[in-house]
Design an enzyme around this catalytic site. Sequence first.
Site, PDB file in Angstrom:
ATOM      1  N   LYS A  74      60.103  -7.816  25.866  1.00 24.95           N
ATOM      2  CA  LYS A  74      59.363  -7.646  24.615  1.00 24.95           C
ATOM      3  C   LYS A  74      58.660  -6.277  24.548  1.00 24.95           C
ATOM      4  CE  LYS A  74      58.482 -12.622  23.919  1.00 24.95           C
ATOM      5  NZ  LYS A  74      57.412 -13.639  23.673  1.00 24.95           N
ATOM      6  N   PHE A  95      51.152 -19.265  14.608  1.00 25.08           N
ATOM      7  CA  PHE A  95      51.315 -17.923  15.171  1.00 25.08           C
ATOM      8  C   PHE A  95      52.603 -17.216  14.706  1.00 25.08           C
ATOM      9  CE2 PHE A  95      52.863 -21.064  18.306  1.00 25.08           C
ATOM     10  CZ  PHE A  95      54.174 -20.629  18.514  1.00 25.08           C
ATOM     11  N   ARG A 113      63.938 -19.365  32.998  1.00 24.42           N
ATOM     12  CA  ARG A 113      62.632 -19.867  32.574  1.00 24.42           C
ATOM     13  C   ARG A 113      61.659 -19.920  33.763  1.00 24.42           C
ATOM     14  NH1 ARG A 113      61.488 -20.350  27.134  1.00 24.42           N
ATOM     15  NH2 ARG A 113      59.793 -21.642  27.893  1.00 24.42           N
ATOM     16  N   ARG A 126      55.727 -13.296  33.940  1.00 23.61           N
ATOM     17  CA  ARG A 126      54.563 -13.368  33.053  1.00 23.61           C
ATOM     18  C   ARG A 126      53.251 -13.284  33.826  1.00 23.61           C
ATOM     19  NH1 ARG A 126      57.171 -17.755  28.825  1.00 23.61           N
ATOM     20  NH2 ARG A 126      57.821 -16.247  27.239  1.00 23.61           N
ATOM     21  N   ASN A 136      53.493 -11.578  26.182  1.00 26.35           N
ATOM     22  CA  ASN A 136      53.843 -12.170  27.470  1.00 26.35           C
ATOM     23  C   ASN A 136      55.143 -11.614  28.062  1.00 26.35           C
ATOM     24  OD1 ASN A 136      55.591 -13.459  25.765  1.00 26.35           O
ATOM     25  ND2 ASN A 136      54.808 -15.510  26.100  1.00 26.35           N
ATOM     26  N   HIS A 162      61.144 -13.005  26.677  1.00 26.69           N
ATOM     27  CA  HIS A 162      61.639 -14.216  26.017  1.00 26.69           C
ATOM     28  C   HIS A 162      62.828 -14.727  26.817  1.00 26.69           C
ATOM     29  CE1 HIS A 162      63.337 -16.973  23.009  1.00 26.69           C
ATOM     30  NE2 HIS A 162      64.510 -16.469  23.377  1.00 26.69           N
TER      31      HIS A 162
HETATM   32  N1  UDP Z   1      53.186 -17.741  21.115  1.00 22.37           N
HETATM   33  C1  UDP Z   1      51.957 -17.288  20.669  1.00 22.37           C
HETATM   34  N2  UDP Z   1      50.908 -18.180  20.622  1.00 22.37           N
HETATM   35  C2  UDP Z   1      51.049 -19.481  21.008  1.00 22.37           C
HETATM   36  C3  UDP Z   1      52.298 -19.929  21.461  1.00 22.37           C
HETATM   37  C4  UDP Z   1      53.357 -19.039  21.508  1.00 22.37           C
HETATM   38  O1  UDP Z   1      51.813 -16.123  20.330  1.00 22.37           O
HETATM   39  O2  UDP Z   1      50.065 -20.232  20.956  1.00 22.37           O
HETATM   40  C5  UDP Z   1      54.313 -16.802  21.165  1.00 22.37           C
HETATM   41  C6  UDP Z   1      54.599 -16.342  22.587  1.00 22.37           C
HETATM   42  O3  UDP Z   1      54.915 -14.965  22.554  1.00 22.37           O
HETATM   43  C7  UDP Z   1      55.809 -17.153  22.972  1.00 22.37           C
HETATM   44  C8  UDP Z   1      56.530 -17.296  21.627  1.00 22.37           C
HETATM   45  O4  UDP Z   1      55.489 -17.421  20.685  1.00 22.37           O
HETATM   46  O5  UDP Z   1      56.570 -16.504  23.958  1.00 22.37           O
HETATM   47  C9  UDP Z   1      57.445 -18.456  21.509  1.00 22.37           C
HETATM   48  O6  UDP Z   1      56.746 -19.641  21.854  1.00 22.37           O
HETATM   49  P1  UDP Z   1      57.386 -20.735  22.801  1.00 22.37           P
HETATM   50  O7  UDP Z   1      56.521 -21.934  22.741  1.00 22.37           O
HETATM   51  O8  UDP Z   1      58.833 -20.898  22.458  1.00 22.37           O
HETATM   52  O9  UDP Z   1      57.218 -20.086  24.276  1.00 22.37           O
HETATM   53  P2  UDP Z   1      58.293 -19.481  25.274  1.00 22.37           P
HETATM   54  O10 UDP Z   1      59.568 -20.244  25.077  1.00 22.37           O
HETATM   55  O11 UDP Z   1      58.429 -18.024  24.941  1.00 22.37           O
HETATM   56  O12 UDP Z   1      57.706 -19.694  26.629  1.00 22.37           O
HETATM   57 MG    MG Z   2      60.672 -20.638  23.365  1.00 23.46          MG
END
Ligand code: UDP
Ligand code: MG
Length: 135
Positions: A12, A60, A88, A105, A115, A118
Amino acid sequence: MSSIEQTLSIIKPDAVERKLTEKIKEKFLENKLTIKNQKKIQISKEEAAEFYKVHQTKPFYDRLCSYLSSGPIVVMILEGEKAITLNRKIMGATDPKKADDGTIRKEFGISIDKNSVHGSDSTGNAKKEIEFFFK
Ligand code: UDP
Ligand code: MG
């Protein structure tokens, strides 16, 4: 039984900007993932909105789309044994504060939104996300 999978990874804007691309790629390689394809691009907010469509009802969402389109990103196809789950695990929890030691992360993430990476979360999404960037 071997199950070689492909998954989509994105470095990112916060991490590309801090020149962490090579350090993050090293994390994948040392965990037996291979990088099949990669490119550095910048996407529009509209493209980010399409990519993150699954989150369109979340509070968000707008910030997330602005952020992902705010600067260059590196998109990669990672391949390996159980690549989706493994990636993951290498990434760590969404919130860097909750991520395990040694994860990307934990080491590099700034906050829950910045973070650093992705990673696809399922076989179906991995296929869709790879097609989104590489077809
Ligand atoms: N995100 C955020 N605030 C939140 C939750 C998620 O800004 O409270 C953002 C964060 O960058 C995250 C992305 O949205 O990586 C996608 O969320 P997801 O729950 O899919 O998390 P990931 O799969 O990236 O761990
Ligand atoms: Mg996700």
